[in-house]
Design a protein around this motif. Sequence first.
Motif, PDB file in Angstrom:
ATOM      1  N   GLN A 230       0.833  -1.203   0.000  1.00 18.84           N
ATOM      2  CA  GLN A 230       0.000   0.000   0.000  1.00 18.84           C
ATOM      3  C   GLN A 230       0.866   1.253   0.000  1.00 18.84           C
ATOM      4  O   GLN A 230       0.596   2.211  -0.734  1.00 18.84           O
ATOM      5  CB  GLN A 230      -0.893  -0.009   1.231  1.00 18.84           C
ATOM      6  N   LEU A 231       1.924   1.259   0.817  1.00 18.79           N
ATOM      7  CA  LEU A 231       2.824   2.408   0.853  1.00 18.79           C
ATOM      8  C   LEU A 231       3.489   2.633  -0.499  1.00 18.79           C
ATOM      9  O   LEU A 231       3.638   3.778  -0.959  1.00 18.79           O
ATOM     10  CB  LEU A 231       3.903   2.196   1.916  1.00 18.79           C
ATOM     11  N   ARG A 232       3.881   1.552  -1.149  1.00 17.56           N
ATOM     12  CA  ARG A 232       4.553   1.664  -2.441  1.00 17.56           C
ATOM     13  C   ARG A 232       3.604   2.173  -3.522  1.00 17.56           C
ATOM     14  O   ARG A 232       3.992   2.947  -4.396  1.00 17.56           O
ATOM     15  CB  ARG A 232       5.161   0.319  -2.821  1.00 17.56           C
ATOM     16  N   VAL A 233       2.344   1.738  -3.447  1.00 16.99           N
ATOM     17  CA  VAL A 233       1.356   2.228  -4.405  1.00 16.99           C
ATOM     18  C   VAL A 233       1.095   3.716  -4.187  1.00 16.99           C
ATOM     19  O   VAL A 233       0.973   4.489  -5.146  1.00 16.99           O
ATOM     20  CB  VAL A 233       0.045   1.412  -4.293  1.00 16.99           C
ATOM     21  N   GLU A 234       1.020   4.135  -2.920  1.00 16.01           N
ATOM     22  CA  GLU A 234       0.813   5.557  -2.638  1.00 16.01           C
ATOM     23  C   GLU A 234       1.966   6.399  -3.172  1.00 16.01           C
ATOM     24  O   GLU A 234       1.763   7.487  -3.718  1.00 16.01           O
ATOM     25  CB  GLU A 234       0.646   5.778  -1.128  1.00 16.01           C
ATOM     26  N   LYS A 235       3.198   5.904  -3.015  1.00 19.02           N
ATOM     27  CA  LYS A 235       4.337   6.632  -3.566  1.00 19.02           C
ATOM     28  C   LYS A 235       4.261   6.660  -5.085  1.00 19.02           C
ATOM     29  O   LYS A 235       4.554   7.687  -5.723  1.00 19.02           O
ATOM     30  CB  LYS A 235       5.655   5.996  -3.132  1.00 19.02           C
ATOM     31  N   ALA A 236       3.860   5.546  -5.693  1.00 20.03           N
ATOM     32  CA  ALA A 236       3.746   5.489  -7.155  1.00 20.03           C
ATOM     33  C   ALA A 236       2.714   6.494  -7.658  1.00 20.03           C
ATOM     34  O   ALA A 236       2.920   7.146  -8.696  1.00 20.03           O
ATOM     35  CB  ALA A 236       3.372   4.073  -7.591  1.00 20.03           C
ATOM     36  N   LYS A 237       1.606   6.634  -6.946  1.00 20.82           N
ATOM     37  CA  LYS A 237       0.593   7.630  -7.327  1.00 20.82           C
ATOM     38  C   LYS A 237       1.201   9.033  -7.322  1.00 20.82           C
ATOM     39  O   LYS A 237       0.956   9.824  -8.243  1.00 20.82           O
ATOM     40  CB  LYS A 237      -0.592   7.556  -6.363  1.00 20.82           C
ATOM     41  N   HIS A 238       1.994   9.331  -6.302  1.00 21.62           N
ATOM     42  CA  HIS A 238       2.644  10.645  -6.229  1.00 21.62           C
ATOM     43  C   HIS A 238       3.604  10.841  -7.398  1.00 21.62           C
ATOM     44  O   HIS A 238       3.636  11.925  -8.020  1.00 21.62           O
ATOM     45  CB  HIS A 238       3.396  10.765  -4.911  1.00 21.62           C
ATOM     46  N   LEU A 239       4.374   9.797  -7.726  1.00 23.37           N
ATOM     47  CA  LEU A 239       5.317   9.900  -8.840  1.00 23.37           C
ATOM     48  C   LEU A 239       4.585  10.108 -10.162  1.00 23.37           C
ATOM     49  O   LEU A 239       5.021  10.902 -11.007  1.00 23.37           O
ATOM     50  CB  LEU A 239       6.179   8.634  -8.903  1.00 23.37           C
ATOM     51  N   LEU A 240       3.485   9.395 -10.350  1.00 18.42           N
ATOM     52  CA  LEU A 240       2.711   9.543 -11.586  1.00 18.42           C
ATOM     53  C   LEU A 240       2.157  10.962 -11.707  1.00 18.42           C
ATOM     54  O   LEU A 240       2.186  11.565 -12.787  1.00 18.42           O
ATOM     55  CB  LEU A 240       1.567   8.522 -11.619  1.00 18.42           C
ATOM     56  N   ARG A 241       1.668  11.502 -10.604  1.00 14.53           N
ATOM     57  CA  ARG A 241       1.151  12.868 -10.631  1.00 14.53           C
ATOM     58  C   ARG A 241       2.261  13.892 -10.886  1.00 14.53           C
ATOM     59  O   ARG A 241       2.001  14.994 -11.366  1.00 14.53           O
ATOM     60  CB  ARG A 241       0.448  13.196  -9.301  1.00 14.53           C
ATOM     61  N   ARG A 267      -5.380  -3.298  -7.708  1.00 14.85           N
ATOM     62  CA  ARG A 267      -5.966  -3.862  -6.489  1.00 14.85           C
ATOM     63  C   ARG A 267      -6.238  -2.783  -5.453  1.00 14.85           C
ATOM     64  O   ARG A 267      -7.280  -2.782  -4.795  1.00 14.85           O
ATOM     65  CB  ARG A 267      -5.025  -4.913  -5.895  1.00 14.85           C
ATOM     66  N   PHE A 268      -5.315  -1.848  -5.301  1.00 12.81           N
ATOM     67  CA  PHE A 268      -5.434  -0.839  -4.247  1.00 12.81           C
ATOM     68  C   PHE A 268      -6.184   0.410  -4.702  1.00 12.81           C
ATOM     69  O   PHE A 268      -6.828   1.076  -3.892  1.00 12.81           O
ATOM     70  CB  PHE A 268      -4.042  -0.441  -3.738  1.00 12.81           C
ATOM     71  N   VAL A 269      -6.092   0.745  -5.982  1.00  6.12           N
ATOM     72  CA  VAL A 269      -6.655   2.002  -6.479  1.00  6.12           C
ATOM     73  C   VAL A 269      -7.981   1.789  -7.204  1.00  6.12           C
ATOM     74  O   VAL A 269      -8.806   2.696  -7.278  1.00  6.12           O
ATOM     75  CB  VAL A 269      -5.631   2.717  -7.399  1.00  6.12           C
ATOM     76  N   GLY A 270      -8.182   0.578  -7.727  1.00  9.00           N
ATOM     77  CA  GLY A 270      -9.390   0.323  -8.502  1.00  9.00           C
ATOM     78  C   GLY A 270      -9.267   0.773  -9.942  1.00  9.00           C
ATOM     79  O   GLY A 270     -10.269   0.832 -10.667  1.00  9.00           O
ATOM     80  N   ALA A 271      -8.068   1.107 -10.375  1.00  6.58           N
ATOM     81  CA  ALA A 271      -7.812   1.536 -11.750  1.00  6.58           C
ATOM     82  C   ALA A 271      -6.362   1.242 -12.074  1.00  6.58           C
ATOM     83  O   ALA A 271      -5.513   1.129 -11.187  1.00  6.58           O
ATOM     84  CB  ALA A 271      -8.081   3.041 -11.906  1.00  6.58           C
ATOM     85  N   THR A 272      -6.065   1.116 -13.358  1.00  7.19           N
ATOM     86  CA  THR A 272      -4.687   0.908 -13.767  1.00  7.19           C
ATOM     87  C   THR A 272      -3.917   2.217 -13.668  1.00  7.19           C
ATOM     88  O   THR A 272      -4.535   3.307 -13.583  1.00  7.19           O
ATOM     89  CB  THR A 272      -4.623   0.402 -15.215  1.00  7.19           C
ATOM     90  N   PRO A 273      -2.587   2.179 -13.696  1.00  9.43           N
ATOM     91  CA  PRO A 273      -1.830   3.437 -13.695  1.00  9.43           C
ATOM     92  C   PRO A 273      -2.207   4.364 -14.855  1.00  9.43           C
ATOM     93  O   PRO A 273      -2.291   5.583 -14.679  1.00  9.43           O
ATOM     94  CB  PRO A 273      -0.374   2.963 -13.816  1.00  9.43           C
ATOM     95  N   GLY A 274      -2.471   3.777 -16.030  1.00  4.73           N
ATOM     96  CA  GLY A 274      -2.881   4.579 -17.172  1.00  4.73           C
ATOM     97  C   GLY A 274      -4.210   5.258 -16.932  1.00  4.73           C
ATOM     98  O   GLY A 274      -4.391   6.446 -17.248  1.00  4.73           O
ATOM     99  N   GLN A 275      -5.170   4.530 -16.384  1.00  4.59           N
ATOM    100  CA  GLN A 275      -6.477   5.129 -16.089  1.00  4.59           C
ATOM    101  C   GLN A 275      -6.345   6.211 -15.020  1.00  4.59           C
ATOM    102  O   GLN A 275      -7.036   7.233 -15.094  1.00  4.59           O
ATOM    103  CB  GLN A 275      -7.442   4.023 -15.599  1.00  4.59           C
ATOM    104  N   TYR A 276      -5.458   5.989 -14.049  1.00  3.89           N
ATOM    105  CA  TYR A 276      -5.236   6.992 -13.009  1.00  3.89           C
ATOM    106  C   TYR A 276      -4.680   8.280 -13.587  1.00  3.89           C
ATOM    107  O   TYR A 276      -5.087   9.378 -13.227  1.00  3.89           O
ATOM    108  CB  TYR A 276      -4.282   6.400 -11.962  1.00  3.89           C
ATOM    109  N   LEU A 277      -3.738   8.131 -14.543  1.00  2.00           N
ATOM    110  CA  LEU A 277      -3.146   9.316 -15.181  1.00  2.00           C
ATOM    111  C   LEU A 277      -4.145  10.056 -16.032  1.00  2.00           C
ATOM    112  O   LEU A 277      -4.141  11.299 -16.095  1.00  2.00           O
ATOM    113  CB  LEU A 277      -1.950   8.901 -16.036  1.00  2.00           C
ATOM    114  N   ASN A 278      -5.015   9.317 -16.704  1.00  2.00           N
ATOM    115  CA  ASN A 278      -5.939   9.930 -17.661  1.00  2.00           C
ATOM    116  C   ASN A 278      -7.257  10.337 -17.033  1.00  2.00           C
ATOM    117  O   ASN A 278      -8.119  10.889 -17.716  1.00  2.00           O
ATOM    118  CB  ASN A 278      -6.197   8.978 -18.825  1.00  2.00           C
ATOM    119  N   GLY A 279      -7.424  10.021 -15.761  1.00  2.00           N
ATOM    120  CA  GLY A 279      -8.716  10.276 -15.132  1.00  2.00           C
ATOM    121  C   GLY A 279      -8.896  11.699 -14.722  1.00  2.00           C
ATOM    122  O   GLY A 279      -9.954  12.120 -14.298  1.00  2.00           O
TER     123      GLY A 279
END
Length: 279
Positions: A230-241, A267-279
């Motif tokens: 979960q911590l790693r996914v949260e960091k990844a979200k920050h990096l993507l943003r 699993r943690f976000v409910g969307a792929t990294p691509g969908q997160y970026l484009n959302g």
Amino acid sequence: MQPSHDVRFWRDADLPDLEVKRVVRSSHSYPRHTHDTYVVGAMEEGASYCLGATRSSAVVAAGQLCLINPGQVHTGEPLRDVLPTFRMFYVEQAWVRRLASELTGRDAHEPEFDAIVRADREMLDAFMLCSHAIMRGAERLAKESAMVRAFSLLLTRGAALRAEPALRRSPASRHAGHMAVLRVREHLSAHLGGNVSLEDLAGATGLSRYHLLRVFRSATGMTPHAYHLQLRVEKAKHLLRSGWTPAEAAADTGFADQSHFTNTFRRFVGATPGQYLNG
């Protein structure tokens, strides 16, 4: 006629004390033999006849475990109706003795299984989870945690071990547990791109591996591995943003490949990294 079956072995560098074997629809009959290791067999389908050294016999059926002590003479012979499919776990004696000592708070010497066959759904599921983690090449912390959990259940239920009273919930132990959880969180936060091991966490807290897993899950509702993900996914979200590509974010947060990163992120976000970026 040659026995017809498919057999595979897994030996994982992260778990040097364990070997796993999976046999699918085996007609092979094993002669009397022994092992230097502790052996746990998890029967998935069919059944097998097991003969012990004292000529006591047992049938290991689907959904049951077969427990063999080091040096214990036994055989394995499939029953005729359905060829058995099963998984075998061979674990070194020293590793089992160490875990038993952690569970009891004293030198456990030579733990001994008290029955050849055991029906315990939770225990069986724990061993299946352990084997799945190894077979799919999960991260080290996930594999180690699954192995400790499976064998902890086995020793406490199948070898009549009892936890030391000092490990129970006294005020002092509650305080120690609270501090241990804080240290684990700090350690996991500081190693978001690293291959953290259960030994690392135990060393940082001064707790045994078993006690650490129990205390952390009780306090957070999560395993250390799930919390780390979960911590790693949260960091990844920050990096993507911040403009990083998914491949760059995956590498920086320690994911082995893009597929693993994408599946974990979803699993943690409910969307792929691509969908997160484009959302």
